[in-house]
Enzyme design. Sequence first.
Site, PDB file in Angstrom:
ATOM      1  N   GLU A 172    -106.589  64.465   1.289  1.00  0.00           N
ATOM      2  CA  GLU A 172    -108.039  64.680   1.267  1.00  0.00           C
ATOM      3  C   GLU A 172    -108.724  63.470   0.625  1.00  0.00           C
ATOM      4  O   GLU A 172    -108.340  63.044  -0.445  1.00  0.00           O
ATOM      5  CB  GLU A 172    -108.361  65.960   0.479  1.00  0.00           C
ATOM      6  CG  GLU A 172    -109.813  66.334   0.524  1.00  0.00           C
ATOM      7  CD  GLU A 172    -110.357  66.261   1.941  1.00  0.00           C
ATOM      8  OE1 GLU A 172    -109.901  67.012   2.807  1.00  0.00           O
ATOM      9  OE2 GLU A 172    -111.257  65.431   2.193  1.00  0.00           O
ATOM     10  N   LYS A 227    -102.843  57.645   0.849  1.00  0.00           N
ATOM     11  CA  LYS A 227    -103.748  58.314  -0.090  1.00  0.00           C
ATOM     12  C   LYS A 227    -103.693  57.614  -1.451  1.00  0.00           C
ATOM     13  O   LYS A 227    -104.731  57.296  -2.053  1.00  0.00           O
ATOM     14  CB  LYS A 227    -103.353  59.794  -0.225  1.00  0.00           C
ATOM     15  CG  LYS A 227    -104.140  60.560  -1.243  1.00  0.00           C
ATOM     16  CD  LYS A 227    -105.614  60.625  -0.908  1.00  0.00           C
ATOM     17  CE  LYS A 227    -106.421  60.931  -2.136  1.00  0.00           C
ATOM     18  NZ  LYS A 227    -107.853  60.962  -1.921  1.00  0.00           N
ATOM     19  N   CYS A 283    -108.575  61.835 -10.341  1.00  0.00           N
ATOM     20  CA  CYS A 283    -107.695  61.186  -9.346  1.00  0.00           C
ATOM     21  C   CYS A 283    -107.278  59.752  -9.650  1.00  0.00           C
ATOM     22  O   CYS A 283    -106.094  59.429  -9.617  1.00  0.00           O
ATOM     23  CB  CYS A 283    -108.382  61.225  -7.984  1.00  0.00           C
ATOM     24  SG  CYS A 283    -108.532  62.890  -7.342  1.00  0.00           S
TER      25      CYS A 283
HETATM   26  P1  NAD Z   1    -107.742  71.896  -9.340  1.00  0.00           P
HETATM   27  O1  NAD Z   1    -107.003  71.867 -10.619  1.00  0.00           O
HETATM   28  O2  NAD Z   1    -109.237  71.969  -9.324  1.00  0.00           O
HETATM   29  O3  NAD Z   1    -107.219  73.133  -8.453  1.00  0.00           O
HETATM   30  C1  NAD Z   1    -105.875  73.437  -8.273  1.00  0.00           C
HETATM   31  C2  NAD Z   1    -105.740  74.962  -8.260  1.00  0.00           C
HETATM   32  O4  NAD Z   1    -104.397  75.300  -7.878  1.00  0.00           O
HETATM   33  C3  NAD Z   1    -105.966  75.636  -9.616  1.00  0.00           C
HETATM   34  O5  NAD Z   1    -107.044  76.558  -9.516  1.00  0.00           O
HETATM   35  C4  NAD Z   1    -104.624  76.337  -9.927  1.00  0.00           C
HETATM   36  O6  NAD Z   1    -104.788  77.574 -10.580  1.00  0.00           O
HETATM   37  C5  NAD Z   1    -104.058  76.514  -8.545  1.00  0.00           C
HETATM   38  N1  NAD Z   1    -102.593  76.695  -8.509  1.00  0.00           N
HETATM   39  C6  NAD Z   1    -101.649  75.925  -9.079  1.00  0.00           C
HETATM   40  N2  NAD Z   1    -100.418  76.383  -8.782  1.00  0.00           N
HETATM   41  C7  NAD Z   1    -100.596  77.490  -8.005  1.00  0.00           C
HETATM   42  C8  NAD Z   1     -99.696  78.389  -7.371  1.00  0.00           C
HETATM   43  N3  NAD Z   1     -98.378  78.228  -7.461  1.00  0.00           N
HETATM   44  N4  NAD Z   1    -100.220  79.400  -6.664  1.00  0.00           N
HETATM   45  C9  NAD Z   1    -101.571  79.554  -6.559  1.00  0.00           C
HETATM   46  N5  NAD Z   1    -102.463  78.718  -7.116  1.00  0.00           N
HETATM   47  C10 NAD Z   1    -101.976  77.689  -7.835  1.00  0.00           C
HETATM   48  O7  NAD Z   1    -107.260  70.604  -8.531  1.00  0.00           O
HETATM   49  P2  NAD Z   1    -108.072  69.802  -7.403  1.00  0.00           P
HETATM   50  O8  NAD Z   1    -109.039  68.851  -8.028  1.00  0.00           O
HETATM   51  O9  NAD Z   1    -108.547  70.736  -6.364  1.00  0.00           O
HETATM   52  O10 NAD Z   1    -106.899  68.889  -6.805  1.00  0.00           O
HETATM   53  C11 NAD Z   1    -105.877  69.452  -6.013  1.00  0.00           C
HETATM   54  C12 NAD Z   1    -105.095  68.315  -5.387  1.00  0.00           C
HETATM   55  O11 NAD Z   1    -105.954  67.552  -4.532  1.00  0.00           O
HETATM   56  C13 NAD Z   1    -104.501  67.318  -6.385  1.00  0.00           C
HETATM   57  O12 NAD Z   1    -103.258  66.871  -5.890  1.00  0.00           O
HETATM   58  C14 NAD Z   1    -105.496  66.177  -6.362  1.00  0.00           C
HETATM   59  O13 NAD Z   1    -104.897  64.946  -6.693  1.00  0.00           O
HETATM   60  C15 NAD Z   1    -105.931  66.168  -4.918  1.00  0.00           C
HETATM   61  N6  NAD Z   1    -107.277  65.617  -4.684  1.00  0.00           N
HETATM   62  C16 NAD Z   1    -108.296  65.909  -5.539  1.00  0.00           C
HETATM   63  C17 NAD Z   1    -109.570  65.411  -5.255  1.00  0.00           C
HETATM   64  C18 NAD Z   1    -110.740  65.707  -6.168  1.00  0.00           C
HETATM   65  O14 NAD Z   1    -111.784  65.104  -5.982  1.00  0.00           O
HETATM   66  N7  NAD Z   1    -110.622  66.600  -7.137  1.00  0.00           N
HETATM   67  C19 NAD Z   1    -109.795  64.650  -4.115  1.00  0.00           C
HETATM   68  C20 NAD Z   1    -108.733  64.403  -3.265  1.00  0.00           C
HETATM   69  C21 NAD Z   1    -107.474  64.888  -3.554  1.00  0.00           C
HETATM   70  C1  UDX Z   2    -112.162  59.573  -5.690  1.00  0.00           C
HETATM   71  C2  UDX Z   2    -112.156  58.922  -4.304  1.00  0.00           C
HETATM   72  O1  UDX Z   2    -113.405  58.263  -4.082  1.00  0.00           O
HETATM   73  C3  UDX Z   2    -111.928  59.973  -3.235  1.00  0.00           C
HETATM   74  O2  UDX Z   2    -111.812  59.350  -1.952  1.00  0.00           O
HETATM   75  C4  UDX Z   2    -110.637  60.713  -3.539  1.00  0.00           C
HETATM   76  O3  UDX Z   2    -110.423  61.724  -2.580  1.00  0.00           O
HETATM   77  C5  UDX Z   2    -110.675  61.320  -4.938  1.00  0.00           C
HETATM   78  O4  UDX Z   2    -110.955  60.277  -5.908  1.00  0.00           O
HETATM   79  P1  UDX Z   2    -113.922  60.968  -7.091  1.00  0.00           P
HETATM   80  O5  UDX Z   2    -113.023  60.634  -8.233  1.00  0.00           O
HETATM   81  O6  UDX Z   2    -114.323  62.371  -6.870  1.00  0.00           O
HETATM   82  O7  UDX Z   2    -113.261  60.465  -5.728  1.00  0.00           O
HETATM   83  O8  UDX Z   2    -115.289  60.130  -7.221  1.00  0.00           O
HETATM   84  P2  UDX Z   2    -115.660  58.580  -7.003  1.00  0.00           P
HETATM   85  O9  UDX Z   2    -116.984  58.519  -6.370  1.00  0.00           O
HETATM   86  O10 UDX Z   2    -114.582  57.830  -6.349  1.00  0.00           O
HETATM   87  O11 UDX Z   2    -115.839  58.058  -8.499  1.00  0.00           O
HETATM   88  C6  UDX Z   2    -114.729  57.929  -9.374  1.00  0.00           C
HETATM   89  C7  UDX Z   2    -115.177  57.245 -10.652  1.00  0.00           C
HETATM   90  O12 UDX Z   2    -115.517  55.886 -10.407  1.00  0.00           O
HETATM   91  C8  UDX Z   2    -116.422  57.889 -11.281  1.00  0.00           C
HETATM   92  O13 UDX Z   2    -116.262  57.915 -12.686  1.00  0.00           O
HETATM   93  C9  UDX Z   2    -117.538  56.956 -10.876  1.00  0.00           C
HETATM   94  O14 UDX Z   2    -118.632  56.961 -11.754  1.00  0.00           O
HETATM   95  C10 UDX Z   2    -116.805  55.616 -10.900  1.00  0.00           C
HETATM   96  N1  UDX Z   2    -117.441  54.588 -10.052  1.00  0.00           N
HETATM   97  C11 UDX Z   2    -117.508  54.768  -8.706  1.00  0.00           C
HETATM   98  C12 UDX Z   2    -117.922  53.427 -10.642  1.00  0.00           C
HETATM   99  O15 UDX Z   2    -117.859  53.251 -11.874  1.00  0.00           O
HETATM  100  N2  UDX Z   2    -118.471  52.466  -9.821  1.00  0.00           N
HETATM  101  C13 UDX Z   2    -118.548  52.609  -8.475  1.00  0.00           C
HETATM  102  O16 UDX Z   2    -119.053  51.683  -7.824  1.00  0.00           O
HETATM  103  C14 UDX Z   2    -118.055  53.792  -7.897  1.00  0.00           C
END
Ligand code: NAD
Ligand code: UDX
Length: 474
Positions: A172, A227, A283
Site C-alpha cells: 500500500e 515498497k 513507516c
Molecule cells: P495499525 O497498527 O494501525 O493497524 C494494525 C492492526 O492490526 C491493529 O489494529 C492490530 O490490532 C491488528 N492486528 C494485529 N495482529 C492481528 C491479528 N493476528 N489478528 C487481527 N488483528 C490483528 O497499522 P497500520 O498503520 O495500518 O499498518 C499496517 C501495515 O501497513 C504495516 O505493515 C505498515 O508498515 C503498512 N503501511 C502503513 C501505512 C500507513 O500510512 N500507516 C502505509 C502503507 C503501508
Molecule cells: C509514507 C509514504 O509517503 C507512503 O507512500 C507510504 O505508503 C507510507 O509512508 P506517510 O508517512 O503517511 O506516508 O506520510 P508522508 O506524507 O510520506 O510524510 C512522512 C513524513 O515526512 C511526515 O513527517 C512529513 O511531515 C514529512 N515530510 C514529507 C517532510 O518533512 N517533507 C516533505 O517534503 C514531505
Amino acid sequence: MTIHSIKAICCIGAGYVGGPTMAVIADRCPDIVVTVVDLNEARIAAWNDPDLNQLPVYEPGLDVVIARARGRNLYFSTAVNEAIAAADMVFISVNTPTKTKGIGAGQASDLRWVEACARQVAQYAKDHTIVIEKSTLPVRTAVAIKSILDTPQQRSEVDQDVPTFSVLSNPEFLAEGTAIRDLEQPDRVLIGGEDSNAVEALATIYRHWVPNEKILRTKLWSSELSKLTANAFLAQRISSINSVSALCEATGADVREVALAIGTDSRIGSGFLSSGPGFGGSCFKKDILNLVYLCHHFGLPEVASYWEQVVTLNKWQQNRIARLVVQRLFGTVTGKRLAILGFAFKADTNDTRDSPAIHISMDLLEEGAQLAIHDPKVDSRQIALDLKQSPSNPLSDLKGEGTWHFAIDVAEAVQGADAVLILTEWEQYQNLDWSNLAGLMRAPAWVFDTRSVIDPAQIAETGLILWRLGEGSG
Ligand code: NAD
Ligand code: UDX
C-alpha cells in the site's frame, strides 16, 4: 484463463491501512462483501460507531466513504475465524513494527503478527483462498507465509476439505492525511505474484476504478522490495533537503528558494522537498531500518550504511531544532513556558507515531521546559502516552523539571509563553492573528517555524522574533 471471481474479502487488521483501504474497495465494488477484522475490540467498536467523528482513524473524506458502504457491503468485526472462512481473498494488513529485542533488534521487522495471521488463515480458510500481503514486509516474506499456509492442519471431522492458497504481494502506497485521495486516484497499484490467475483476480477488483495501465504486475520479490525502496527514496529526499536547511542557515541562503530552484528541474521534480523537523510516521524509519537489516543479511554493508545515514540525519535534524531553541532562549528553557503547535507527525492525521514533536518535546522537557501543547486532532491521552508522563496542572508553580499540559486552543497555548514552536503544518496555523498572540506572550518572545507556514509579513510589526528553518541571515 478463467479468473477466480471474488465475492467475499476478509482484511485482517483494522488500522490506518486496513480501514481506509477496505472502505474504498467496498465503496467501489458493491458486489463484494468486505469484512475488516481485528483483535482490538475497542478499535472495531469505534469503526462501528454511528457517530462518524468517533472513527479510530482521522482522514479527510473517510467518513463519507464509510457512510456509503458500512452496513451495505462493508463490515467491521472481531470474529476473525468466521471472516476468514467466508472469504475467497484475505488481506493481511497488520502492524510490522521494528523488533525491540532479540536478533535484529532495532532494525528488523517484527513479523509475529503476520505469522499469527498466516497460521489462522491456514486453520480456518476453506477452498481456494488468495492471501494478499498488504502489510509492508521484508523481501521474501511470502516464502514463509506460503510454507505456513501449505502445512497440513488438524481439522474438525465436519471440515475435512483441504484449502489451497496463492500468495500475492500488494503493498500500500497511501500517505496518511491524503489516504482517500491516494486510494481513489493512485499513481499505481502494484501486484507481485507468480500465479497469474490470482494476480488477475486482484487486478479485476482494482479495475473497478483504477485504469488498467496503472496496475503494475511484477515478480513477488520485486513487489515486496519496491515498497521498502519507495519509502527509502522518499525519506532520502527529506533528509537531503533537511541537510541543506542547516547549510542554508549557516551560509545565508534560504532552503525554500533552493528547493524551488532544484525542484523545477524536471529530472529532480518538486515533490518531497519541504524541509521540516524531520520525517515522522510509522513507516519511513521502520522501513529504512528494515532495508538496512536486509542489506547486512545479504552481505552488503556498504549499501546498508548508505541508507542508514538517511535515518541518522533525520534524528540529527530533530535534536538540532531542540538545541537551537534552547540556545536562542539565552541558553536555558528551565521553567519557561513554550507553546508547541502541532503534535501529529504531519497535518490532517491524528497519528503521532514517531512524530518529530515527540522527540523535540522530550528534548525540551529534559531541559526543564513547561510545554503547552496544542493539536487540533490528537487527544491528550495519546500525548501522555507518547511523552511517557501525565499532564501537569497548567497553573502549577515554576519547577525545575519539565512539565506539559494540553492547551485547548492556540491562545491558551501561547499565554505567558517565551516561544512558540510550530511543529505540524495544520492549516489553522497558517493564518493566526500574530499581533493578538504577541500581546499574550512574555517579551522577548520567539516564534520558531519549522514547517514554513508563516509568511514573515504576518509577524512584522508584532515585536515577535521569527526563526524559520533553513533561513540564514545576512
Ligand atoms: P495499525 O497498527 O494501525 O493497524 C494494525 C492492526 O492490526 C491493529 O489494529 C492490530 O490490532 C491488528 N492486528 C494485529 N495482529 C492481528 C491479528 N493476528 N489478528 C487481527 N488483528 C490483528 O497499522 P497500520 O498503520 O495500518 O499498518 C499496517 C501495515 O501497513 C504495516 O505493515 C505498515 O508498515 C503498512 N503501511 C502503513 C501505512 C500507513 O500510512 N500507516 C502505509 C502503507 C503501508
Ligand atoms: C509514507 C509514504 O509517503 C507512503 O507512500 C507510504 O505508503 C507510507 O509512508 P506517510 O508517512 O503517511 O506516508 O506520510 P508522508 O506524507 O510520506 O510524510 C512522512 C513524513 O515526512 C511526515 O513527517 C512529513 O511531515 C514529512 N515530510 C514529507 C517532510 O518533512 N517533507 C516533505 O517534503 C514531505
